[in-house]
Design an enzyme around this catalytic site. Structure first.
Site, PDB file in Angstrom:
ATOM      1  N   LYS A   1     -30.457  -7.531  24.507  1.00 36.64           N
ATOM      2  CA  LYS A   1     -29.656  -8.741  24.282  1.00 36.64           C
ATOM      3  C   LYS A   1     -28.185  -8.381  24.373  1.00 36.64           C
ATOM      4  CE  LYS A   1     -28.165  -7.485  19.947  1.00 36.64           C
ATOM      5  NZ  LYS A   1     -26.777  -7.066  19.675  1.00 36.64           N
TER       6      LYS A   1
ATOM      7  N   ASP B   1     -31.508  -8.347  13.805  1.00 34.60           N
ATOM      8  CA  ASP B   1     -31.609  -8.752  15.210  1.00 34.60           C
ATOM      9  C   ASP B   1     -33.040  -9.036  15.655  1.00 34.60           C
ATOM     10  OD1 ASP B   1     -28.928  -8.676  15.780  1.00 34.60           O
ATOM     11  OD2 ASP B   1     -28.934  -6.676  16.672  1.00 34.60           O
TER      12      ASP B   1
END
Length: 293
Positions: free
Chosen positions: A20, A145
Protein backbone atom coordinates in the site's frame (compact mmCIF):
# COMPACT_ATOMS: atom_id res chain seq x y z
CA UNK A 1 -8.24 -34.46 2.19
CA UNK A 2 -7.87 -35.66 -1.39
CA UNK A 3 -5.54 -33.81 -3.75
CA UNK A 4 -8.56 -32.91 -5.85
CA UNK A 5 -10.21 -31.25 -2.85
CA UNK A 6 -6.92 -29.57 -2.03
CA UNK A 7 -6.74 -27.96 -5.46
CA UNK A 8 -10.39 -27.00 -5.49
CA UNK A 9 -10.28 -25.13 -2.20
CA UNK A 10 -7.27 -23.07 -3.17
CA UNK A 11 -4.79 -24.91 -0.94
CA UNK A 12 -1.31 -24.60 -2.43
CA UNK A 13 -2.39 -21.73 -4.70
CA UNK A 14 -0.51 -18.43 -4.61
CA UNK A 15 -2.42 -15.58 -2.98
CA UNK A 16 -1.35 -11.94 -3.36
CA UNK A 17 -0.44 -9.69 -0.42
CA UNK A 18 -0.16 -6.28 -2.10
CA UNK A 19 1.77 -3.22 -0.97
CA UNK A 20 0.00 0.00 0.00
CA UNK A 21 0.91 3.64 -0.28
CA UNK A 22 -0.29 6.40 2.02
CA UNK A 23 -1.25 9.11 -0.45
CA UNK A 24 -1.65 11.53 2.47
CA UNK A 25 -1.07 11.29 6.24
CA UNK A 26 -2.15 13.79 8.86
CA UNK A 27 -1.82 13.39 12.62
CA UNK A 28 -4.83 15.11 14.10
CA UNK A 29 -4.52 14.14 17.76
CA UNK A 30 -3.42 11.56 20.28
CA UNK A 31 -5.41 9.14 22.46
CA UNK A 32 -4.72 8.83 26.21
CA UNK A 33 -3.00 5.46 25.51
CA UNK A 34 -0.45 7.20 23.27
CA UNK A 35 -1.85 5.99 19.94
CA UNK A 36 -2.00 8.73 17.33
CA UNK A 37 -5.25 9.72 15.65
CA UNK A 38 -4.76 9.90 11.93
CA UNK A 39 -6.33 10.86 8.68
CA UNK A 40 -4.81 8.98 5.79
CA UNK A 41 -5.57 7.66 2.33
CA UNK A 42 -4.56 4.10 1.48
CA UNK A 43 -4.17 2.91 -2.10
CA UNK A 44 -2.80 -0.47 -3.18
CA UNK A 45 -0.09 -0.98 -5.78
CA UNK A 46 0.43 -4.08 -7.90
CA UNK A 47 3.61 -5.03 -6.10
CA UNK A 48 2.96 -8.12 -3.98
CA UNK A 49 4.30 -10.75 -1.65
CA UNK A 50 2.79 -14.13 -2.54
CA UNK A 51 1.50 -16.59 0.06
CA UNK A 52 0.49 -20.21 -0.25
CA UNK A 53 -1.09 -22.35 2.40
CA UNK A 54 -0.52 -26.08 2.83
CA UNK A 55 -2.78 -28.17 5.09
CA UNK A 56 -1.13 -30.17 7.88
CA UNK A 57 -2.82 -32.86 9.95
CA UNK A 58 -1.46 -32.12 13.42
CA UNK A 59 -3.18 -28.76 13.99
CA UNK A 60 0.12 -26.84 14.09
CA UNK A 61 0.90 -23.48 12.47
CA UNK A 62 4.34 -23.06 10.95
CA UNK A 63 6.30 -21.26 8.26
CA UNK A 64 7.87 -23.18 5.43
CA UNK A 65 10.83 -20.78 5.50
CA UNK A 66 11.08 -18.43 8.51
CA UNK A 67 12.38 -14.93 7.71
CA UNK A 68 15.94 -14.48 8.86
CA UNK A 69 16.08 -12.53 12.12
CA UNK A 70 12.34 -12.88 12.83
CA UNK A 71 11.41 -15.59 15.38
CA UNK A 72 8.65 -17.76 13.89
CA UNK A 73 6.28 -16.97 16.78
CA UNK A 74 6.61 -13.22 16.05
CA UNK A 75 5.88 -13.58 12.34
CA UNK A 76 2.60 -11.79 11.57
CA UNK A 77 1.32 -14.60 9.32
CA UNK A 78 1.80 -17.16 12.11
CA UNK A 79 0.18 -14.81 14.63
CA UNK A 80 -2.76 -14.24 12.25
CA UNK A 81 -3.35 -17.99 11.79
CA UNK A 82 -3.12 -18.64 15.54
CA UNK A 83 -5.51 -15.75 16.23
CA UNK A 84 -8.08 -17.27 13.84
CA UNK A 85 -7.75 -20.65 15.58
CA UNK A 86 -8.10 -19.09 19.04
CA UNK A 87 -11.12 -17.04 17.95
CA UNK A 88 -13.02 -19.92 16.33
CA UNK A 89 -11.75 -23.06 18.05
CA UNK A 90 -10.68 -24.37 14.64
CA UNK A 91 -8.52 -27.51 15.02
CA UNK A 92 -6.95 -27.41 11.54
CA UNK A 93 -3.26 -26.79 10.94
CA UNK A 94 -1.33 -24.99 8.21
CA UNK A 95 2.17 -24.53 6.86
CA UNK A 96 2.51 -21.02 5.37
CA UNK A 97 4.86 -20.31 2.49
CA UNK A 98 5.76 -16.67 1.85
CA UNK A 99 7.48 -15.37 -1.27
CA UNK A 100 8.78 -12.03 0.01
CA UNK A 101 9.08 -9.25 -2.58
CA UNK A 102 8.15 -6.21 -0.52
CA UNK A 103 11.01 -4.60 1.40
CA UNK A 104 10.75 -4.79 5.18
CA UNK A 105 10.58 -1.53 7.13
CA UNK A 106 9.68 0.40 4.00
CA UNK A 107 6.23 1.73 4.89
CA UNK A 108 4.61 -0.38 2.16
CA UNK A 109 2.76 -2.52 4.72
CA UNK A 110 4.32 -5.85 3.71
CA UNK A 111 4.00 -7.62 7.07
CA UNK A 112 0.49 -6.25 7.63
CA UNK A 113 -0.58 -7.30 4.14
CA UNK A 114 0.82 -10.82 4.67
CA UNK A 115 -1.19 -11.02 7.93
CA UNK A 116 -4.37 -9.82 6.20
CA UNK A 117 -4.00 -12.33 3.36
CA UNK A 118 -3.53 -15.07 5.97
CA UNK A 119 -6.72 -14.04 7.82
CA UNK A 120 -8.82 -13.70 4.67
CA UNK A 121 -7.63 -16.85 2.89
CA UNK A 122 -7.62 -19.18 5.92
CA UNK A 123 -11.09 -17.94 6.83
CA UNK A 124 -12.08 -19.29 3.42
CA UNK A 125 -9.93 -22.45 3.32
CA UNK A 126 -10.91 -23.49 6.84
CA UNK A 127 -14.58 -22.68 6.16
CA UNK A 128 -14.83 -20.37 9.20
CA UNK A 129 -17.29 -17.92 7.62
CA UNK A 130 -16.25 -14.93 9.75
CA UNK A 131 -17.56 -11.62 8.36
CA UNK A 132 -15.22 -9.01 6.88
CA UNK A 133 -16.03 -6.78 9.90
CA UNK A 134 -14.93 -9.54 12.27
CA UNK A 135 -11.72 -10.14 10.29
CA UNK A 136 -11.00 -6.38 10.35
CA UNK A 137 -11.39 -6.37 14.16
CA UNK A 138 -9.00 -9.34 14.44
CA UNK A 139 -6.58 -7.62 12.04
CA UNK A 140 -6.48 -4.53 14.24
CA UNK A 141 -5.14 -6.71 17.09
CA UNK A 142 -2.15 -7.51 14.85
CA UNK A 143 -1.40 -3.97 13.65
CA UNK A 144 -2.99 -0.68 12.60
CA UNK A 145 -2.39 -1.30 8.87
CA UNK A 146 -3.90 -4.80 8.76
CA UNK A 147 -7.58 -3.69 8.52
CA UNK A 148 -7.27 -1.89 5.17
CA UNK A 149 -5.73 -4.98 3.56
CA UNK A 150 -8.63 -7.10 4.87
CA UNK A 151 -11.11 -4.45 3.65
CA UNK A 152 -9.64 -4.67 0.16
CA UNK A 153 -10.54 -1.21 -1.19
CA UNK A 154 -8.59 2.04 -1.42
CA UNK A 155 -9.77 3.90 1.63
CA UNK A 156 -10.01 7.15 3.52
CA UNK A 157 -8.98 6.10 7.03
CA UNK A 158 -9.41 7.77 10.42
CA UNK A 159 -8.95 6.81 14.07
CA UNK A 160 -5.74 4.80 14.38
CA UNK A 161 -6.38 3.69 10.80
CA UNK A 162 -9.31 1.33 11.43
CA UNK A 163 -12.26 3.58 10.43
CA UNK A 164 -12.38 2.98 6.71
CA UNK A 165 -14.41 4.59 3.96
CA UNK A 166 -14.15 3.53 0.33
CA UNK A 167 -12.53 6.14 -1.92
CA UNK A 168 -11.42 6.10 -5.56
CA UNK A 169 -8.30 8.21 -6.16
CA UNK A 170 -6.93 8.08 -9.70
CA UNK A 171 -4.99 4.87 -10.39
CA UNK A 172 -1.72 6.33 -11.55
CA UNK A 173 1.64 4.81 -12.35
CA UNK A 174 4.09 5.14 -9.49
CA UNK A 175 7.82 4.88 -9.01
CA UNK A 176 8.85 3.82 -5.50
CA UNK A 177 12.38 4.18 -4.08
CA UNK A 178 13.44 2.11 -1.07
CA UNK A 179 16.35 3.96 0.59
CA UNK A 180 18.95 1.77 2.32
CA UNK A 181 17.65 2.40 5.82
CA UNK A 182 14.97 0.96 8.07
CA UNK A 183 12.69 3.59 9.65
CA UNK A 184 11.20 2.57 12.99
CA UNK A 185 7.57 3.75 13.01
CA UNK A 186 7.61 3.92 16.81
CA UNK A 187 10.66 6.22 16.83
CA UNK A 188 8.93 8.66 14.46
CA UNK A 189 5.67 8.66 16.43
CA UNK A 190 7.61 9.34 19.64
CA UNK A 191 9.64 12.19 18.10
CA UNK A 192 9.35 15.49 19.99
CA UNK A 193 9.27 17.48 16.75
CA UNK A 194 6.34 15.56 15.20
CA UNK A 195 3.20 17.63 14.51
CA UNK A 196 0.31 16.09 16.44
CA UNK A 197 -2.38 18.72 15.99
CA UNK A 198 -2.94 19.03 12.26
CA UNK A 199 -6.34 20.34 11.28
CA UNK A 200 -8.62 17.60 9.95
CA UNK A 201 -9.37 17.90 6.25
CA UNK A 202 -12.18 16.59 4.05
CA UNK A 203 -11.99 14.06 1.23
CA UNK A 204 -12.72 16.95 -1.15
CA UNK A 205 -9.66 18.85 0.13
CA UNK A 206 -7.51 15.75 -0.39
CA UNK A 207 -8.88 15.27 -3.90
CA UNK A 208 -8.10 18.93 -4.63
CA UNK A 209 -4.42 18.25 -3.91
CA UNK A 210 -3.84 18.35 -0.15
CA UNK A 211 -1.34 15.47 0.06
CA UNK A 212 0.68 16.48 3.12
CA UNK A 213 2.38 13.75 5.15
CA UNK A 214 3.05 15.04 8.69
CA UNK A 215 5.92 12.56 9.14
CA UNK A 216 7.91 13.77 6.13
CA UNK A 217 9.98 16.51 7.81
CA UNK A 218 10.73 14.42 10.90
CA UNK A 219 11.88 11.44 8.82
CA UNK A 220 13.93 13.59 6.41
CA UNK A 221 15.77 15.25 9.29
CA UNK A 222 16.71 11.89 10.82
CA UNK A 223 17.44 9.83 7.72
CA UNK A 224 19.74 11.38 5.14
CA UNK A 225 19.09 8.57 2.64
CA UNK A 226 15.33 9.31 2.70
CA UNK A 227 16.10 12.97 2.07
CA UNK A 228 18.38 12.00 -0.82
CA UNK A 229 15.71 9.73 -2.31
CA UNK A 230 13.11 12.51 -2.15
CA UNK A 231 15.56 14.78 -3.88
CA UNK A 232 16.31 12.23 -6.61
CA UNK A 233 12.61 11.65 -7.31
CA UNK A 234 11.80 15.35 -7.32
CA UNK A 235 13.52 15.70 -10.69
CA UNK A 236 10.68 13.71 -12.26
CA UNK A 237 7.53 14.37 -10.22
CA UNK A 238 6.40 15.54 -6.78
CA UNK A 239 7.97 13.11 -4.27
CA UNK A 240 6.07 11.84 -1.24
CA UNK A 241 6.72 9.62 1.76
CA UNK A 242 4.50 6.59 2.38
CA UNK A 243 3.53 6.18 6.04
CA UNK A 244 6.63 6.85 8.16
CA UNK A 245 8.85 5.58 5.32
CA UNK A 246 11.47 4.64 4.47
CA UNK A 247 9.96 4.31 0.97
CA UNK A 248 9.27 7.42 -1.05
CA UNK A 249 7.18 7.51 -4.20
CA UNK A 250 5.98 9.74 -7.00
CA UNK A 251 2.91 9.43 -9.21
CA UNK A 252 2.94 9.79 -12.99
CA UNK A 253 0.05 10.44 -15.34
CA UNK A 254 1.51 8.24 -18.07
CA UNK A 255 3.25 4.88 -18.13
CA UNK A 256 5.97 6.33 -20.38
CA UNK A 257 6.85 9.08 -17.89
CA UNK A 258 7.01 6.53 -15.06
CA UNK A 259 9.23 4.16 -17.05
CA UNK A 260 11.55 6.97 -18.00
CA UNK A 261 11.96 8.00 -14.32
CA UNK A 262 12.39 4.34 -13.31
CA UNK A 263 15.10 3.81 -15.94
CA UNK A 264 16.95 6.95 -14.86
CA UNK A 265 16.91 5.97 -11.16
CA UNK A 266 17.47 2.21 -11.21
CA UNK A 267 21.25 2.46 -11.54
CA UNK A 268 21.60 4.26 -8.19
CA UNK A 269 18.61 3.12 -6.15
CA UNK A 270 16.50 0.13 -5.20
CA UNK A 271 13.48 1.17 -7.22
CA UNK A 272 10.08 -0.29 -8.18
CA UNK A 273 7.70 0.54 -11.01
CA UNK A 274 4.05 -0.10 -10.10
CA UNK A 275 0.48 0.86 -10.77
CA UNK A 276 -1.99 2.28 -8.24
CA UNK A 277 -5.03 0.04 -7.64
CA UNK A 278 -8.28 0.85 -5.86
CA UNK A 279 -9.31 -2.80 -5.50
CA UNK A 280 -6.81 -5.12 -3.84
CA UNK A 281 -5.60 -7.99 -6.06
CA UNK A 282 -6.47 -10.28 -3.12
CA UNK A 283 -10.12 -9.18 -3.24
CA UNK A 284 -10.17 -9.54 -7.05
CA UNK A 285 -8.82 -13.10 -6.79
CA UNK A 286 -11.40 -14.03 -4.14
CA UNK A 287 -14.24 -12.63 -6.29
CA UNK A 288 -13.03 -14.63 -9.32
CA UNK A 289 -12.81 -17.73 -7.10
CA UNK A 290 -16.40 -17.28 -5.92
CA UNK A 291 -17.67 -17.32 -9.49
CA UNK A 292 -15.58 -20.28 -10.67
CA UNK A 293 -16.15 -22.76 -7.82
Amino acid sequence: MTSNQTDQLGWGEKWPAPAKLNLMLRIVGQRPDGYHLLQTVFQFIDLCDWLSFHPVDDGSVSLKQPIQGVPEADDLTVRAALLLKAETGCQAGVCIEVEKNLPMGGGLGGGSSDAATTLVVLNQLWGLQLSTEKLIALGLQLGADVPVFVYGYAAWAEGVGEKLEKIAPSEQWVVVIKPDCHVETREIFLAKDLTRDSKSITIAEFTAGNYKNDCLDVVSRRYQSVKNALCALSEFSEPRLTGTGACVFAQFSSKEAAISAYDALKGSWQVYLARGMNISPLLSKLEIGKHTH
